[in-house]
Structure formats: C-alpha cells, structure tokens
Design an enzyme around this catalytic site. Structure first.
Site, PDB file in Angstrom:
ATOM      1  N   SER A   1       0.834  -1.207   0.000  1.00 27.54           N
ATOM      2  CA  SER A   1       0.000   0.000   0.000  1.00 27.54           C
ATOM      3  C   SER A   1       0.862   1.248   0.000  1.00 27.54           C
ATOM      4  CB  SER A   1      -0.903   0.015   1.250  1.00 27.54           C
ATOM      5  OG  SER A   1      -1.728  -1.126   1.282  1.00 27.54           O
TER       6      SER A   1
ATOM      7  N   ARG B   1       0.898   7.775   6.001  1.00 27.36           N
ATOM      8  CA  ARG B   1      -0.007   6.967   6.809  1.00 27.36           C
ATOM      9  C   ARG B   1      -1.409   7.585   6.855  1.00 27.36           C
ATOM     10  NH1 ARG B   1       0.380   2.347   9.568  1.00 27.36           N
ATOM     11  NH2 ARG B   1       2.600   2.318   9.115  1.00 27.36           N
TER      12      ARG B   1
ATOM     13  N   HIS C   1      -2.903   6.466   3.728  1.00 28.07           N
ATOM     14  CA  HIS C   1      -3.164   5.028   3.872  1.00 28.07           C
ATOM     15  C   HIS C   1      -4.471   4.775   4.634  1.00 28.07           C
ATOM     16  CE1 HIS C   1      -2.421   1.135   6.120  1.00 28.07           C
ATOM     17  NE2 HIS C   1      -2.204   0.739   4.886  1.00 28.07           N
TER      18      HIS C   1
END
Lengths: 215, 215
Positions: free
Chosen positions: B19, B42, B45
C-alpha cells in the site's frame, strides 16, 4: 466571548444539527437515493468528504432490511476494535443487541497463522460459526470481504446485510465489487478506495438513529 | 486461486508495504516537508484521501519533539474512544506509556453539564490537571481545541505536542487555526475541514513506528 476569536456560537447540543444543515446546503441538488440520505450525510459528517455522496451504493431495500434486522436484535460484527469503539453501543443495547469484534481473539490469531491468511479473514470464519442474525460491517480489511464472499457463496454464512466499506490500496476496490455481485445479501458499499472503520461505524449509527426516529 | 477473481496476490504481512509503495508512486513529485513523509503517507493510507498530502501543517521540529516525548514516555491524551482504540497501545507500552481518553468519565460529563460546555472541552480541563508529559491528539471535537488553546495561552497546560485534526463543519477550520497561532507548543494540524479520530490515531502510530525504525 466566542465570536471575537472567529468562532460560531453554537450550543453543544446543536452542533450536530448545524453540521447536517451545512451538509444539506452544500449537497444542493446532488441526487441521492431516496431513503438513504441520513446514511450518506452521516458519512460526509464523519469525513468532511463529499465523495460519499457519489461512491455509496445501496442494494434495493437494504435500508429497510437493515432497520428490520436491528429491530429484531441482529448483532453487528465488525473487523476492527476502532469500528466497535465508534458504534453507539448504548443505543444498540436498547434494541437488545451488541457489537462484536473478533480481531483480538487468540483463536483467531492462531487460525490466521495456521491458514496463512489474515486475522480479518479468520474472524469471518468465527462469525460464520455464530448462530445469530447479524449485520457484518467491514471498515478495514478487504481480506475480510473476500472471505465473507466465499462464505456467503458457499452457504456457510448469510448475514442480513453487509456493510462493505474498507479503505485502501490493495484489493480494496475489487473486494467491494465481489460483495456487490452477491445476489442474496443486500449491501451498502463504498465503491472505490475510500471508506474506513469510522465510515463503517457511522453507517451503523445512522441506521440506529433512523430506527429511533420511527419509534 | 485469488487471481481468477481479479485479486492481487499479496501476502498478509506485505499488504501494508505494498500500500505504501502505491501511495509513494501516486504521490509522484508532490512536495512533502522532509522528515514528515511517514506521517503524511499513513494519513493517506488510512483515508485513501490524497488531500492529506496538502492539508497537513507541521511546526518546525515537531516530528523530533514528538519522537523525543514518546521516547520519554509521554502519555497520549485523545478526545474519543475511537481514537484510543486505533492507537497501537502495545507499541506505546514498549515506551512505558499509554493512551488516555476522559470522554466517558462521569466527572467530565458532570463538569460539562455544569459549565454548559462539551465533554470534549471538559476533558481538556481534566488533562490540564494531570501532572505528566503529554501529547494531546484531538480527532473529533473543535471545542476541545478551543479549550486547549485557552489552557495553553493561560499557562495552565503545556503539552509537548498538539495533534489537531478534528473533522467537521462547525468551528473546525477556525479551531485548528487557533492551535497554529500558539507559538510555544509545536503542532501537527490538518488544515481545513478534514481529519477524524482515525487520522489522529494514525498520526500517533506513524510517530511510534518512526521511533521503532531508529532503535
């Protein structure tokens, strides 16, 4: 006191209502499926992301089916502790129900390790062993949806409704399409990459509040 | 087995790495503040929302300050149970720390009622009474940030770092600007309406994982 630093003076109890007013205003004449508005608006409320006005897909009759399931005490099975934390458990308890997350269970971790799969997938197997009416709400793991799709297809699990809103980049888009292909289980799906545990939780809460308004 | 239904075959342990690869590819040459990349990525994500490449504002040196605070066992105080659920508590415990959320405390509910404020604001007063090094991570309530701003300005509370990422429509944008105006406390702020408990949690986790990589 508040205005002089540029803040709108809204009473604590009115903040949510005011937020929904703003969302409704800004949606303008964006077309929404009749009856799904409270769900769509709560997703926007949770994310400040108007993409949810376009990416949510509702099976025919899914809202009524979900409300009926909750009224009958269906449990909500979800794939993260965060989703569990976000669902209004007090409200759910009023309908004699609860939210269950198997992700931290030791037997789930062991099964995942043994089968070379994720805990999320193993947690769907554990859900299939529950003999209860359920709504499955997946906000994180596409692997949970892939396993759920197999279980439903093979007749091992038949949830009342699937809420399929994982977020991410690996197999997320396709895993949601798999759920849309299931003909016998109605679903609410956030098509594309977006979603999350917060979205899963807020969809469950939107349904609970809709039920409340009908009491 | 997986490929025939259109899924990418990625081992469970590799999903997150894959990812992040995709996110890095798609960011291309989008400029990010050096040293903040793991936090920004993040957030993307967690949300699949590339807006976080643009709306996150980092005070000078805030990453180093946050890492040092965590290394010294600073507690994380957050404004939702959902944020608490999302933070990696096992990892935090390795640094002798924990995450605290006062939102469900009865004394906080009582204080909010008495003062005509929100529980989130009252929970910041309770944080100010803690005699501990802390990082305050607000993912939900702008009223928490408004009170936090007052407490810092009045010298009643001095967190090591403020993570200011509430989401929403009423006073959210302005409350985050108030935090940016504080000169003595470094902050990570998601400018604009976007953010959430999931974003607050994932920023804390990004910092914990950065610390891990330096061990």
């Amino acid at each position: 006191m508040m205005e002089h630093i540029g803040l709108e003076n809204v009473l604590p109890a009115q903040i949510e209502a005011r937020s929904f007013e703003i969302i409704t205003e800004e949606l303008g004449d964006t077309p929404l499926v009749p009856g799904t508005e409270p769900v769509v608006k709560r997703c926007i409320h949770t994310s400040a992301d108007f993409d949810y006005a376009k990416n949510l897909v509702f099976s025919d009759g899914v809202i009524e089916r979900a409300l009926e399931a909750l009224r009958q005490g269906a449990v909500i099975v979800t794939d993260t502790q965060m989703g569990k934390a976000g669902i209004n458990k007090k409200k759910l308890a009023e309908y004699g129900s609860e939210v269950i997350c198997f992700m931290s269970d030791e037997d789930v971790a062991a099964a995942a390790k043994e089968n070379g799969t994720t805990r999320a997938a193993a947690s769907m197997d554990k859900a299939a062993a529950l003999d209860r009416k359920m709504i499955v709400a997946v906000g994180n793991a596409p692997t949970a949806l892939v396993r759920l799709h197999e279980l439903v297809r093979d007749g091992a699990l038949k949830p009342e409704v699937i809420i399929a809103v994982p977020v991410g980049f690996v197999n997320v888009v396709r895993s949601k399409e798999l759920i849309l292909e299931l003909k016998d289980v109605p679903s609410i799906v956030a098509r594309g990459r977006k979603g999350g545990s917060n979205i899963a939780a807020c969809i469950c809460n939107a349904l609970l509040y809709m039920l409340d308004e009908r009491r």
